[in-house]
Design a protein around this motif. Structure first.
Motif, PDB file in Angstrom:
ATOM      1  N   HIS A  19       0.800  -1.232   0.000  1.00 38.93           N
ATOM      2  CA  HIS A  19       0.000   0.000   0.000  1.00 38.93           C
ATOM      3  C   HIS A  19       0.835   1.286   0.000  1.00 38.93           C
ATOM      4  N   THR A  20       0.714   2.034  -1.069  1.00 43.15           N
ATOM      5  CA  THR A  20       1.333   3.362  -1.107  1.00 43.15           C
ATOM      6  C   THR A  20       0.834   4.231   0.036  1.00 43.15           C
ATOM      7  N   GLU A  21      -0.456   4.180   0.328  1.00 43.69           N
ATOM      8  CA  GLU A  21      -0.981   5.053   1.386  1.00 43.69           C
ATOM      9  C   GLU A  21      -0.373   4.702   2.748  1.00 43.69           C
ATOM     10  N   VAL A  61       3.058   6.302   2.834  1.00 40.96           N
ATOM     11  CA  VAL A  61       2.942   7.739   3.137  1.00 40.96           C
ATOM     12  C   VAL A  61       2.667   7.950   4.624  1.00 40.96           C
ATOM     13  N   TRP A  62       1.804   7.140   5.194  1.00 33.76           N
ATOM     14  CA  TRP A  62       1.483   7.246   6.617  1.00 33.76           C
ATOM     15  C   TRP A  62       2.710   6.998   7.487  1.00 33.76           C
ATOM     16  N   PHE A  85      -2.021  12.579  -4.397  1.00 33.00           N
ATOM     17  CA  PHE A  85      -0.668  12.416  -3.849  1.00 33.00           C
ATOM     18  C   PHE A  85      -0.232  10.960  -3.899  1.00 33.00           C
ATOM     19  N   TYR A  86      -1.131  10.016  -3.640  1.00 36.38           N
ATOM     20  CA  TYR A  86      -0.757   8.598  -3.683  1.00 36.38           C
ATOM     21  C   TYR A  86      -0.328   8.200  -5.093  1.00 36.38           C
ATOM     22  N   GLN A  87      -1.000   8.739  -6.094  1.00 31.98           N
ATOM     23  CA  GLN A  87      -0.577   8.465  -7.469  1.00 31.98           C
ATOM     24  C   GLN A  87       0.800   9.076  -7.729  1.00 31.98           C
ATOM     25  N   ASP A 112       2.480  10.755   7.560  1.00 33.26           N
ATOM     26  CA  ASP A 112       1.216  11.239   6.997  1.00 33.26           C
ATOM     27  C   ASP A 112       1.289  12.673   6.484  1.00 33.26           C
ATOM     28  N   ARG A 113       2.490  13.131   6.187  1.00 29.00           N
ATOM     29  CA  ARG A 113       2.639  14.463   5.594  1.00 29.00           C
ATOM     30  C   ARG A 113       2.744  14.311   4.077  1.00 29.00           C
ATOM     31  N   LEU A 114       1.911  15.010   3.346  1.00 28.19           N
ATOM     32  CA  LEU A 114       1.909  14.916   1.883  1.00 28.19           C
ATOM     33  C   LEU A 114       2.966  15.851   1.320  1.00 28.19           C
TER      34      LEU A 114
END
Length: 484
Positions: free
Chosen positions: A257-259, A262-263, A348-350, A268-270
Motif C-alpha cells: 500500500h502506497t498510502e 505515506v502514513w 498524492f498517492y498516485q 502522513d505528511r503529503l
C-alpha cells in the motif's frame, strides 16, 4: 412394527433429501468451477504478441503460439508451424486483430469463498496472492493445482499477525511479546503456510520475534510495515517507535500500500520533496511495493457518487458475508465529502507511486480485491489504469502484473510467453499497449492449460455471483471463533 418402520424410513428419506437440497443450495461449489480438462493442443494463430520476455520487443506482430498439454512449446511467424505434425489435431484459434499476453498476477487479494475465484479467471487473472489466509486456502490451492478445482493459482500468506491497537481487526492473530510471536509463526508453519503477513500495530518485541522465527523456518514476510505501539503524539509530534527506514533492511518480500508508506514513511505528511527522497532510499534498499492504489481510489469513488458506485455492474461478485460485515463502512464513505480531505490524497498517492517507479523501486500490481468494493478480477484493470495515471506506460503497468511479480514470487514458469513456460495466457481484443483498459474483458483465457473461450468466461462470470452466506460463514469459522 412394519408401519412404524415405513414411517421412519420415509422420515429419514425426507430429511436426507432436505439435507441434500440445503447442501446443493448453500454449500456446493458452482459447477463451472468443479473441474476442467487441459486442452491437449492449442494453436493461437496470427496474434499480436506481447510476450514480456526480457530483451524481446514490446509487441511482435503476426505470430503463432503452440501450447501442448498446458506448456508453450513453440512461437513462430504466422504460418510457420503449418507443417508441424503437432498442430494437426490442435484446437485452432484465429486471433487476427487480437493481442496475447501472459496471464495476469494479482499480488494482493482477499478470498473468502470459492466463487470469487471464478471472477479472477473471467477477467484474465490466472494467479492471485491471498494475504489473509486460513487453512481452507491451502486446501483450495492444492485442489486448483491438481485440477480438481478450476481457478487461478492461489498463493496465500497465513493469518495476519498484529498487536492490539487502532488497526487491529477480528481476523488478525494478536501477539504482544517475542515468545507469542514466535509461537504464532511456528503454528502457521506447522499448518503448511510458507508466507507471513504482518500488520502496522505490531510491537517492536513481537515484530523481532516474527522476523527471527521466519528466518529460522525459511518463511517470507510481507505486509504493512510495523510501527510499534502508537503512543500519544505519534506520528504528528514524534516519529513511530519503529521508524519506517529501519524496516527497509528487514528483508520484506513486499511492502503493501502506497498510502501506508505515506502514513509510516512520511508520518502522513503529503510532502513531495520528502517522498522523492524516501523513494530513492527505498530503491537503494531493494524494496518491492504493491501500491494497491485502487483501495483508496474506490473510497473516493463511493464518496463522489454518494454511494451509487456500490451498485455498479459486477458488485454481485463481492462475498455476501463480507458485505454484511462491512455495511457500516459502506454507509460511512457514502456520506463523506471527498473534496474535504480525500481527493488531495488520491492525487498524492498516485504521485508518490510515480516517484517510486522513477526512483527504481520494484512495483507489482495488487488490488485489495475482495474487501470494501474492490471487485475480484475487474479490480486489476482499475489498478492498471491507476498505475498509468501515476506515470507508468501501459507496458510497464502490464509488467507489474506479469513478469515482475512472477520473479518476486519465484514463479519461474509464468509471467512471460516463451517455449517451456506454463500455459497461463490472456487473449484480448484491441491493443492494451495503447489502452490498458482492454484487458478487462478477455476474448479468451488459458489457465494452466485449460482453454476458456468466451462462453466459458461468461459461465465463470455467472458463477462468481453465486456466493453463499452459510458457506462463507463455514469458511470463516476459525476467525469467528478466534482459533485462526
Amino acid at each position: 412394527m412394519g408401519g412404524g418402520m415405513r414411517i421412519l424410513t420415509i422420515g429419514l428419506t425426507v430429511l436426507a433429501l432436505l439435507a441434500a437440497g440445503i447442501w446443493a443450495a448453500f454449500f456446493r461449489w458452482p459447477g463451472a468451477l468443479v473441474s476442467a480438462s487441459v486442452e491437449p493442443a492449442v494453436l493461437i494463430s496470427d496474434v499480436r504478441l506481447v510476450s514480456m520476455s526480457p530483451g524481446a520487443a514490446e509487441v511482435e506482430l503476426h505470430k503463432d503460439v503452440l501450447v501442448l498439454d498446458g506448456v508453450i512449446v513453440a512461437i513462430a511467424d504466422h504460418g510457420g508451424l503449418d507443417g508441424d505434425p503437432r498442430v494437426a489435431s490442435a484446437l485452432r484459434v484465429d486471433a487476427s486483430g487480437q493481442t496475447l499476453l501472459p496471464g495476469l498476477i494479482d499480488a494482493h487479494v482477499h478470498v473468502w469463498d470459492v466463487p470469487e475465484l471464478a471472477a479472477y479467471l473471467a477477467h484474465g487473472v490466472t494467479t492471485v496472492r491471498n494475504v489473509s489466509g486460513l487453512e481452507v486456502h491451502l486446501r483450495w490451492a492444492e485442489r486448483i493445482e491438481h485440477g480438481a478445482l478450476l481457478g487461478p493459482t492461489l498463493l496465500t500468506t497465513g493469518p495476519i499477525l498484529n498487536s492490539p491497537g487502532p488497526n487491529a481487526q477480528q481476523n488478525h492473530v494478536l501477539v504482544m511479546t517475542q515468545d507469542e510471536a514466535r509461537a504464532a509463526v511456528r503454528r502457521q508453519h506447522e499448518q503448511g503456510f510458507e508466507h507471513l503477513k504482518v500488520y502496522s500495530n505490531l510491537t517492536e518485541d513481537a515484530y523481532r520475534g516474527v522476523l527471527e522465527e521466519a528466518r529460522a523456518l525459511g518463511m517470507t514476510v510481507s505486509g504493512h510495515t510495523p510501527e510499534g505501539v502508537r503512543e500519544p503524539g505519534i506520528p504528528l509530534e514524534r516519529d513511530f517507535l519503529i521508524p519506517f527506514l529501519s524496516v527497509l533492511d528487514d528483508g520484506f518480500l513486499t511492502i503493501e500500500h502506497t498510502e501506508s508508506i505515506v502514513w509510516h514513511g512520511l508520518r502522513d505528511r503529503l510532502n513531495a520533496e520528502r517522498m522523492e527522497v524516501l523513494a530513492q532510499e527505498m530503491a537503494m534498499a531493494g524494496a518491492v511495493v504493491t501500491p494497491t492504489l485502487i483501495a483508496h481510489d474506490n473510497l473516493v469513488r463511493v464518496a463522489e457518487s454518494d454511494g451509487a458506485y456500490l451498485e455498479r455492474d459486477g458488485v454481485a461478485s463481492m462475498n455476501p458475508l463480507y458485505v454484511k460485515v462491512d455495511a457500516g463502512v459502506y454507509d460511512f464513505w457514502s456520506r463523506q465529502d471527498p473534496a474535504f480531505r480525500e481527493e488531495v490524497r488520491r492525487q498524492f498517492y498516485q504521485r508518490a507511486t510515480g516517484m517510486m517507479h522513477e526512483a527504481g523501486v520494484t512495483l507489482i500490481a495488487g488490488t485489495d480485491a475482495g474487501i470494501f468494493t474492490n471487485l475480484p478480477g475487474r479490480a486489476m484493470t482499475r489498478e492498471l489504469e491507476l498505475l498509468v495515471l501515476s506515470g507508468l506506460t501501459p507496458y510497464e503497468a502490464l509488467q507489474a502484473a506479469t513478469v515482475t511479480p512472477a520473479g518476486v514470487f519465484g514463479l519461474d514458469d509464468r509471467g512471460v510467453i516463451a517455449p517451456g513456460m506454463r500455459g497461463d495466457l490472456l487473449l484480448v481484443s484491441g491493443d492494451p499497449l495503447s489502452d490498458v483498459s482492454s484487458v478487462e474483458y478477455p476474448a479468451a483465457v488459458m489457465a494452466n492449460g485449460v482453454w476458456l473461450d468466451q462462453d466459458a468466461l461468461n459461465r465463470l462470470e455467472a458463477a462468481s455471483y453465486q456466493g453463499s452466506l452459510p458457506r462463507s460463514v463455514l469458511n470463516a469459522l476459525p476467525v469467528l471463533l478466534g482459533t485462526q
